[in-house]
Design an enzyme around this catalytic site. Structure first.
Site, PDB file in Angstrom:
ATOM      1  N   LYS A   2      -6.211  -0.009 -20.632  1.00 52.98           N
ATOM      2  CA  LYS A   2      -6.357   0.185 -22.064  1.00 52.98           C
ATOM      3  C   LYS A   2      -5.029  -0.085 -22.783  1.00 52.98           C
ATOM      4  CE  LYS A   2     -10.383   1.189 -20.560  1.00 52.98           C
ATOM      5  NZ  LYS A   2     -10.807   2.552 -20.244  1.00 52.98           N
ATOM      6  N   ARG A  35       0.817  -1.223   0.000  1.00 54.53           N
ATOM      7  CA  ARG A  35       0.000   0.000   0.000  1.00 54.53           C
ATOM      8  C   ARG A  35       0.846   1.266   0.000  1.00 54.53           C
ATOM      9  NH1 ARG A  35      -2.216   2.224   4.072  1.00 54.53           N
ATOM     10  NH2 ARG A  35      -2.213   0.351   5.364  1.00 54.53           N
ATOM     11  N   TYR A  47     -14.403  11.004 -19.960  1.00 52.69           N
ATOM     12  CA  TYR A  47     -14.712   9.598 -19.752  1.00 52.69           C
ATOM     13  C   TYR A  47     -15.861   9.506 -18.740  1.00 52.69           C
ATOM     14  CZ  TYR A  47     -14.238   4.840 -18.090  1.00 52.69           C
ATOM     15  OH  TYR A  47     -14.498   3.552 -17.732  1.00 52.69           O
ATOM     16  N   ASP A  51      -6.007  13.165 -18.718  1.00 47.48           N
ATOM     17  CA  ASP A  51      -6.225  11.738 -18.877  1.00 47.48           C
ATOM     18  C   ASP A  51      -5.677  11.411 -20.265  1.00 47.48           C
ATOM     19  OD1 ASP A  51      -7.215   9.225 -19.537  1.00 47.48           O
ATOM     20  OD2 ASP A  51      -9.045   9.507 -18.352  1.00 47.48           O
TER      21      ASP A  51
HETATM   22  C1  PLP Z   1     -11.302   3.195 -19.118  1.00 47.30           C
HETATM   23  C2  PLP Z   1     -10.963   4.618 -18.910  1.00 47.30           C
HETATM   24  C3  PLP Z   1     -10.815   5.151 -17.620  1.00 47.30           C
HETATM   25  C4  PLP Z   1     -11.071   4.336 -16.378  1.00 47.30           C
HETATM   26  O1  PLP Z   1     -10.178   3.298 -16.242  1.00 47.30           O
HETATM   27  P1  PLP Z   1     -10.498   1.940 -15.418  1.00 47.30           P
HETATM   28  O2  PLP Z   1      -9.203   1.215 -15.569  1.00 47.30           O
HETATM   29  O3  PLP Z   1     -11.663   1.287 -16.067  1.00 47.30           O
HETATM   30  O4  PLP Z   1     -10.785   2.339 -14.012  1.00 47.30           O
HETATM   31  C5  PLP Z   1     -10.458   6.480 -17.516  1.00 47.30           C
HETATM   32  N1  PLP Z   1     -10.280   7.257 -18.593  1.00 47.30           N
HETATM   33  C6  PLP Z   1     -10.418   6.783 -19.843  1.00 47.30           C
HETATM   34  C7  PLP Z   1     -10.214   7.692 -21.005  1.00 47.30           C
HETATM   35  C8  PLP Z   1     -10.759   5.449 -20.048  1.00 47.30           C
HETATM   36  O5  PLP Z   1     -10.907   4.998 -21.302  1.00 47.30           O
END
Ligand code: PLP
Length: 383
Positions: free
Chosen positions: A196, A45, A99, A171
């Site tokens: 992703k 952690r 998102y 992001d």
């Molecule tokens: C999938 C996604 C997230 C969230 O990610 P998780 O791993 O599902 O928690 C955040 N931002 C974007 C652009 C995403 O495609």
């Protein structure tokens, strides 16, 4: 020694197997380590197991930042980063096209923390500046955005942040570090859903935050209390996945550009959204801040085509909620990711029920084109 992008992917941060001289990083599953004094406590952690520290070095090298932290999901990374820089009474300016999970985090949870927020009306400098208040502390963007691949000018965002003394966050999931390194344009905090492109095989859930040592310290400080850490086994899988990140994403970029051009010419398709196309409104900015245009695109089917029949007719391209895997996937935002967004808001964002979001994989383009063509025939296209 380690300079080129693919060399970073394969080697940066790797752990040496001193015991057996194996070729890959050993996996240390211990959740308990010998006590070495107050300053030296190893515990999962605290983001400091051997494998967590190794992947952090690789992530930082990929995003050209001083430090990085790995999280249990993209949303753990997003929420920890935002809350690390926002306290009761503070305000955050966010891009409107976010998102869905991030949008929900803000509108469902921030009020109870006493954190105020505004969404910028568009992607221009004035749209963001208009939303800034005296108590604004953070500006948060996402580019390319979901699902219309809108492009936000990163230099502009960094300038707005400097002028108003804000922490800037992005992001960077859709671009991946292959196509965009926002730190090079002055953005402070770079966030990824590693579920992703970093993971890339649709089989792990993970997240990352990349930033300067000073900013990472603040995210760490909250992160160790919130506890959204990633298990070392998955950290090790993520390291393995990232070895092919450069190769995968370049193949996906190539497929996406070719598919965008194919769809653009197709009579059954009325619109195509891809930043690599010259007529995309963000094309010029994308050319400046991206190394490639990415593996995501979206398109609208013509009125004559039955959208559901088209999706059902696809044999190779899988209808799927997620994205960025080596296999091509497709979804209808209006029916899935944006199903709970009010019709009026959907219309304002330009998301019609004929729109499909397409995540290109690494398959051969001939097979992808063939699958689209046969599914269109199934759905009533007579071309
Ligand atoms: C999938 C996604 C997230 C969230 O990610 P998780 O791993 O599902 O928690 C955040 N931002 C974007 C652009 C995403 O495609």
């Amino acid at each position: 020694m380690i300079k080129g992008f693919n060399t970073i992917c394969t080697h940066a941060g790797e752990l040496e197997d001193e015991q057996y001289k194996g070729a890959v990083s050993p996996l240390y599953m211990s959740s308990s380590y010998a006590y070495e004094g107050v300053e030296q406590k190893r515990y999962p952690r605290y983001f400091n197991t051997p494998n967590q520290e190794a992947i952090a070095k690789k992530l930082a090298a990929l995003e050209q930042t001083a430090g990085a932290l790995v999280f249990g999901s993209g949303m753990a990374a997003v929420s920890t980063a935002l809350l690390a820089f926002l306290s009761k009474g503070d305000h955050v300016v966010l891009q409107r096209t976010l998102y869905g999970g991030t949008f929900n985090l803000v509108v469902e949870e921030f009020e109870k923390f006493g954190i105020e927020y505004s969404f910028a009306g568009g992607l221009e400098k004035g749209d963001f500046e208009k939303a800034v208040q005296p108590n604004t502390k953070v500006i948060y963007v996402e580019t390319p955005s979901n699902p219309l691949l809108g492009i936000t000018d990163l230099k502009m965002v960094a300038a707005v942040a400097r002028e108003h003394n804000l922490v800037s966050m992005i992001d960077n999931t859709f671009a991946s570090p292959v196509n965009q390194n926002p730190s090079q344009f002055g953005i402070d905090i770079v966030i990824h859903s590693a579920t992703k492109y970093l993971g890339g095989h649709s089989d792990i859930l993970a997240g990352a935050v990349c930033a300067s040592d000073e900013h990472i310290e603040k995210v760490f400080s909250l992160g160790k209390n919130l506890g959204g850490n990633l298990s070392d086994y998955t950290v090790w899988l993520l390291e393995r996945s990232i070895k092919t990140l450069g190769l995968r994403v370049k193949a996906q970029n190539k497929n996406a550009l070719k598919m965008a051009k194919f769809l653009k010419k197709h009579k059954a398709v009325s619109r195509v959204f891809y930043p690599g196309l010259k007529d995309h409104p963000g094309h010029e900015i994308a050319k400046e801040q991206m190394n490639g245009f990415g593996g995501m695109l979206s398109f609208e089917l013509d009125e004559a085509i039955d959208v559901s029949a088209f999706l059902e007719g696809l044999k190779l391209i899988k209808p799927s909620m997620s994205l960025a895997g080596v296999e091509s996937t497709i979804l209808s935002p209006a029916k899935t990711s944006h199903a709970l967004v009010p019709a009026e808001e959907l219309e304002q964002q330009g998301i019609s029920d004929r729109l499909l979001r397409f995540s290109l994989g690494i398959e051969d383009k001939k097979d992808l084109f063939g699958d689209i063509e046969q599914a269109l025939q199934e759905a009533g296209y007579k071309g």
